[in-house]
Design an enzyme around this catalytic site. Structure first.
Site, PDB file in Angstrom:
ATOM      1  N   GLU A 176     -17.211 -10.686  52.182  1.00 29.99           N
ATOM      2  CA  GLU A 176     -17.746 -10.160  53.446  1.00 29.99           C
ATOM      3  C   GLU A 176     -18.983 -10.982  53.808  1.00 29.99           C
ATOM      4  OE1 GLU A 176     -18.643  -5.847  55.526  1.00 29.99           O
ATOM      5  OE2 GLU A 176     -19.701  -6.364  53.695  1.00 29.99           O
TER       6      GLU A 176
ATOM      7  N   GLU B 149     -21.452   3.116  51.085  1.00 31.77           N
ATOM      8  CA  GLU B 149     -22.075   1.807  50.854  1.00 31.77           C
ATOM      9  C   GLU B 149     -23.551   1.820  51.254  1.00 31.77           C
ATOM     10  OE1 GLU B 149     -21.454  -2.892  52.105  1.00 31.77           O
ATOM     11  OE2 GLU B 149     -20.645  -1.306  53.395  1.00 31.77           O
TER      12      GLU B 149
END
Length: 252
Positions: A235, A138
């Site tokens: 998130e 990520e």
């Protein structure tokens, strides 16, 4: 469209098994987390089974948080520690039926860091494959994580192409990508073959997705039109009790 609650931020005040149950009661279709290692995997598996939810992903250890570490896999000279963290994550994931592990790069730069990260990712993919686990990487934005090794989708795709294995994918966090690169919907379309998971939060405050500069109704519609049907990871950092921030979910 289906959604996953990231329990690193949502219901973070609750023990992880209770947070899983809260996510189920709120209407989420799955859950994901950051670092679950302080909770026995058997307790997490029991909560997941009771709720009928899948844990989509978890992170490798950050390392020595008191020393400011935020991942180990790109740190030259820390290969043993990085691979121990990878082994820990894969073992925990396999025990709870989780099918993805995000390998955190950490704060590093330069060719040696690149080679170290690539080698550790190759190790992670080889260890994860027998368990049916996908390894995720990520890119993080330079405002929240200055000095983090992996910052752009271009960099991530280069690593994925170089390592060339079926179980290494991109975690496309719309929040981070918007801050670093923008052009979300075109990037989603271009990168869809590389994407293993998608996350979202408002930009720039990382709050609930109903505010900020990104029109998530449009982004979600684009993702759906592209044929992506896995749960999207919420998130975001609640700006109050988690239950009070879920208007966006109830309206869908």
């Amino acid at each position: 469209m289906r959604f996953s609650a990231n329990l690193g931020f949502l219901w973070a005040d609750l023990p992880l098994p209770d947070a899983i149950r809260a996510a189920k009661n709120a209407g989420f279709d799955a859950v994901e987390c950051h670092w679950p290692y302080g909770t026995a995997s058997a307790d997490v598996r029991t909560a997941l089974d009771e709720a009928g939810l899948e844990m989509l992903g978890l992170n490798t250890s950050r390392g020595d948080v008191s020393a400011g570490e935020n991942g180990l896999a790109a740190l030259p000279g820390r290969v043993d520690d990085a691979q121990a963290a990878i082994d820990q994550a894969i073992t925990y994931a396999s025990e709870i039926g989780c099918k993805a592990v995000h390998v955190m790069a950490g704060f590093a730069s330069g060719p040696e860091a690149h080679d170290t990260f690539a080698a550790n990712l190759a190790y992670a993919c080889a260890q994860a494959k027998p368990h049916g686990i996908t390894i995720l990487i990520e890119p993080l934005n330079r405002y929240d994580a200055p000095g983090y090794f992996l910052t752009t989708t271009t960099q991530a795709v280069d690593l994925i192409d170089t390592i060339d294995t079926t179980n290494l994918k991109l975690m496309f966090d719309c929040y981070h990508v918007q801050l670093m690169e923008g052009d979300l919907t075109h990037k989603l379309a271009d990168l869809m073959p590389y994407i293993g998971h998608i996350q979202f939060a408002s930009v720039p405050d990382r709050g609930p997705p109903a505010t900020g500069e990104v029109n998530y109704d449009h982004v979600f519609n684009v993702i759906s039109a592209l044929g992506y049907d896995k749960p999207l990871g919420a998130e975001y950092k609640p700006n109050g009790p988690t239950a009070d921030t879920l208007g966006w979910l109830r309206g869908r």
